[in-house]
Design a protein around this motif. Structure first.
Motif, mmCIF file in Angstrom:
data_model
loop_
_atom_site.group_PDB
_atom_site.id
_atom_site.type_symbol
_atom_site.label_atom_id
_atom_site.label_comp_id
_atom_site.label_asym_id
_atom_site.label_seq_id
_atom_site.Cartn_x
_atom_site.Cartn_y
_atom_site.Cartn_z
ATOM 1 N N LEU A 110 0.834 -1.210 0.000
ATOM 2 C CA LEU A 110 0.000 0.000 0.000
ATOM 3 C C LEU A 110 0.865 1.254 0.000
ATOM 4 N N LYS A 111 1.826 1.281 0.880
ATOM 5 C CA LYS A 111 2.589 2.514 1.092
ATOM 6 C C LYS A 111 3.694 2.720 0.042
ATOM 7 N N GLU A 112 4.380 1.625 -0.289
ATOM 8 C CA GLU A 112 5.550 1.794 -1.163
ATOM 9 C C GLU A 112 5.286 1.445 -2.613
ATOM 10 N N GLU A 113 4.282 0.601 -2.870
ATOM 11 C CA GLU A 113 4.104 0.171 -4.256
ATOM 12 C C GLU A 113 2.816 0.703 -4.877
ATOM 13 N N GLY A 114 2.147 1.587 -4.171
ATOM 14 C CA GLY A 114 1.023 2.309 -4.771
ATOM 15 C C GLY A 114 -0.262 1.524 -4.938
ATOM 16 N N PHE A 115 -0.374 0.348 -4.314
ATOM 17 C CA PHE A 115 -1.649 -0.371 -4.420
ATOM 18 C C PHE A 115 -2.667 0.251 -3.466
ATOM 19 N N ASP A 116 -3.944 0.120 -3.830
ATOM 20 C CA ASP A 116 -5.010 0.659 -2.988
ATOM 21 C C ASP A 116 -5.547 -0.408 -2.029
ATOM 22 N N MET A 117 -5.376 -1.657 -2.442
ATOM 23 C CA MET A 117 -5.836 -2.765 -1.608
ATOM 24 C C MET A 117 -4.853 -3.912 -1.731
ATOM 25 N N ALA A 118 -4.579 -4.583 -0.608
ATOM 26 C CA ALA A 118 -3.763 -5.803 -0.642
ATOM 27 C C ALA A 118 -4.598 -6.889 0.022
ATOM 28 N N ILE A 119 -4.925 -7.929 -0.753
ATOM 29 C CA ILE A 119 -5.832 -8.975 -0.248
ATOM 30 C C ILE A 119 -5.038 -10.262 -0.015
ATOM 31 N N GLY A 120 -5.112 -10.795 1.184
ATOM 32 C CA GLY A 120 -4.485 -12.083 1.474
ATOM 33 C C GLY A 120 -5.282 -13.181 0.799
ATOM 34 N N SER A 121 -4.616 -13.953 -0.065
ATOM 35 C CA SER A 121 -5.346 -14.956 -0.839
ATOM 36 C C SER A 121 -4.863 -16.367 -0.543
ATOM 37 N N ARG A 122 -5.832 -17.227 -0.224
ATOM 38 C CA ARG A 122 -5.522 -18.643 0.011
ATOM 39 C C ARG A 122 -5.366 -19.395 -1.297
ATOM 40 N N TYR A 123 -5.887 -18.823 -2.379
ATOM 41 C CA TYR A 123 -5.965 -19.583 -3.633
ATOM 42 C C TYR A 123 -5.177 -18.949 -4.759
ATOM 43 N N LYS A 124 -4.220 -18.108 -4.420
ATOM 44 C CA LYS A 124 -3.461 -17.416 -5.458
ATOM 45 C C LYS A 124 -2.452 -18.356 -6.124
ATOM 46 N N ASP A 125 -1.638 -19.006 -5.325
ATOM 47 C CA ASP A 125 -0.679 -19.970 -5.873
ATOM 48 C C ASP A 125 -1.043 -21.346 -5.336
ATOM 49 N N GLY A 126 -1.978 -22.021 -5.994
ATOM 50 C CA GLY A 126 -2.441 -23.319 -5.497
ATOM 51 C C GLY A 126 -3.415 -23.121 -4.364
ATOM 52 N N VAL A 127 -3.448 -24.068 -3.429
ATOM 53 C CA VAL A 127 -4.360 -23.974 -2.283
ATOM 54 C C VAL A 127 -3.525 -23.983 -1.013
ATOM 55 N N ASN A 128 -3.570 -22.880 -0.279
ATOM 56 C CA ASN A 128 -2.730 -22.763 0.911
ATOM 57 C C ASN A 128 -3.564 -22.713 2.186
ATOM 58 N N VAL A 129 -4.222 -23.820 2.456
ATOM 59 C CA VAL A 129 -5.053 -23.908 3.657
ATOM 60 C C VAL A 129 -4.570 -25.098 4.475
ATOM 61 N N VAL A 130 -4.321 -24.877 5.750
ATOM 62 C CA VAL A 130 -3.789 -25.933 6.613
ATOM 63 C C VAL A 130 -4.820 -26.314 7.673
ATOM 64 N N ASN A 131 -5.038 -27.619 7.822
ATOM 65 C CA ASN A 131 -5.873 -28.186 8.898
ATOM 66 C C ASN A 131 -7.373 -28.018 8.740
ATOM 67 N N TRP A 132 -7.841 -27.613 7.597
ATOM 68 C CA TRP A 132 -9.295 -27.563 7.424
ATOM 69 C C TRP A 132 -9.796 -28.943 6.999
ATOM 70 N N PRO A 133 -10.980 -29.355 7.486
ATOM 71 C CA PRO A 133 -11.557 -30.588 6.950
ATOM 72 C C PRO A 133 -11.805 -30.424 5.447
ATOM 73 N N MET A 134 -11.688 -31.513 4.701
ATOM 74 C CA MET A 134 -11.842 -31.438 3.246
ATOM 75 C C MET A 134 -13.172 -30.793 2.854
ATOM 76 N N SER A 135 -14.239 -31.096 3.603
ATOM 77 C CA SER A 135 -15.567 -30.557 3.251
ATOM 78 C C SER A 135 -15.567 -29.017 3.304
ATOM 79 N N ARG A 136 -14.887 -28.486 4.292
ATOM 80 C CA ARG A 136 -14.851 -27.022 4.449
ATOM 81 C C ARG A 136 -14.038 -26.384 3.319
ATOM 82 N N LEU A 137 -12.947 -27.053 2.978
ATOM 83 C CA LEU A 137 -12.091 -26.541 1.908
ATOM 84 C C LEU A 137 -12.837 -26.540 0.572
#
Ligand SMILES: Nc1nc2c(ncn2[C@@H]2O[C@H](COP(=O)(O)OP(=O)(O)OP(=O)(O)O)[C@@H](O)[C@H]2O)c(=O)[nH]1
Ligand SMILES: [Mg+2]
Length: 241
Positions: A110-137
């Motif tokens: 936001l501050k140095e690279e001029g973006f207006d929003m930075a969104i944390g994404s679980r699905y940007k590079d593959g699936v990065n979710v730990v310990n969730w039951p498969m049904s929830r994922l």
């Protein structure tokens, strides 16, 4: 460096997590302050935060009278952030699913690279979710695919609750048309921000299932998101902003 950042954390029964989480967030740098929006948690999370806020000026508390939902908790937090002149505002869960060390990464975009929003994404590079039951994922993954298809917002994790905004994004949002309480709220915020052509950065994050306490996830929240998505699709189709 001066304070420019407010991390908003809504809480409902998070007494096992909140003290340690506050400590870890404050540890990310002097530029960060915290606002907890607690809904009169029966486990007295609010009292724990009140005690901390009396000793530490960087910790703020809004205590609401009842469980009024995540969406309105964030909107109250956003209004507080705007009134109190923070430049960068963040959303984060209280259950350690979101790693506090990502906050400075959001701030850098936001501050140095001029973006207006930075969104944390679980699905940007593959699936990065730990310990969730498969049904929830599967539910989360499919919900994202469905929401992306219908709303047309090209964001890989539309239901993410971990992100940072530049204040002008929040200034531009019409809080009165944001209706949802649960995940639908995140989809709405992403959709309206995208439609206003803000510069959005998706930051890959690793999401870990809650450390302690209980989920507030319910069928009602899933159905609410389902109908919200159709409403946004309608707006897209008829170009209602
Ligand atoms: N103030 C407020 N906070 C809420 C409410 N519902 C949930 N929260 C908080 O919002 C954050 C996300 O809720 P979670 O229960 O973790 O929901 P989730 O991440 O979808 O589900 P789990 O991680 O499985 O528990 C947590 O910090 C909750 O304490 C609410 O009605 N009011
Ligand atoms: Mg959670």
């Amino acid at each position: 460096m001066g304070v420019d950042s407010l991390v908003i954390i809504p809480t409902y029964n998070e007494k096992e997590n909140i003290k340690e989480l506050i400590k870890e967030v404050l540890h990310q740098g002097d530029e960060f302050e915290i606002l907890i929006v607690d809904d009169n948690s029966p486990d007295k999370t609010g009292n724990i935060v009140l005690e901390i806020s009396k000793k530490d000026q960087r910790v703020h508390l809004i205590e609401r009278r009842d469980k009024l939902g995540l969406g309105t908790a964030y909107i109250e937090g956003f209004k507080y952030a705007l009134e109190n002149d923070y430049e960068f505002i963040y959303e984060m869960d209280a259950d350690f699913s979101h790693d506090p060390s990502v906050l400075p990464v959001f701030r850098k975009y936001l501050k140095e690279e001029g973006f207006d929003m930075a969104i944390g994404s679980r699905y940007k590079d593959g699936v990065n979710v730990v310990n969730w039951p498969m049904s929830r994922l599967i539910l989360s993954y499919c919900a994202n695919f469905f929401a992306k298809t219908i709303t047309g917002a090209p964001i890989s994790d539309l239901t993410s609750g971990f992100k940072g905004f530049r204040r002008k994004v929040l200034e531009s949002l019409n809080f009165d048309i944001i209706k949802a309480d649960g995940y639908g709220f995140q989809i709405e915020v992403h959709f309206y921000s995208y439609r206003k052509n803000f510069r959005i950065k998706e930051v890959p994050i690793i999401f870990i299932d809650r450390r302690s306490g209980h989920s507030k996830m319910s069928k009602k929240i899933v159905w609410e998101a389902f109908w919200i998505v159709w409403g946004l699709g309608f707006r897209r189709l008829f170009r209602v902003s």
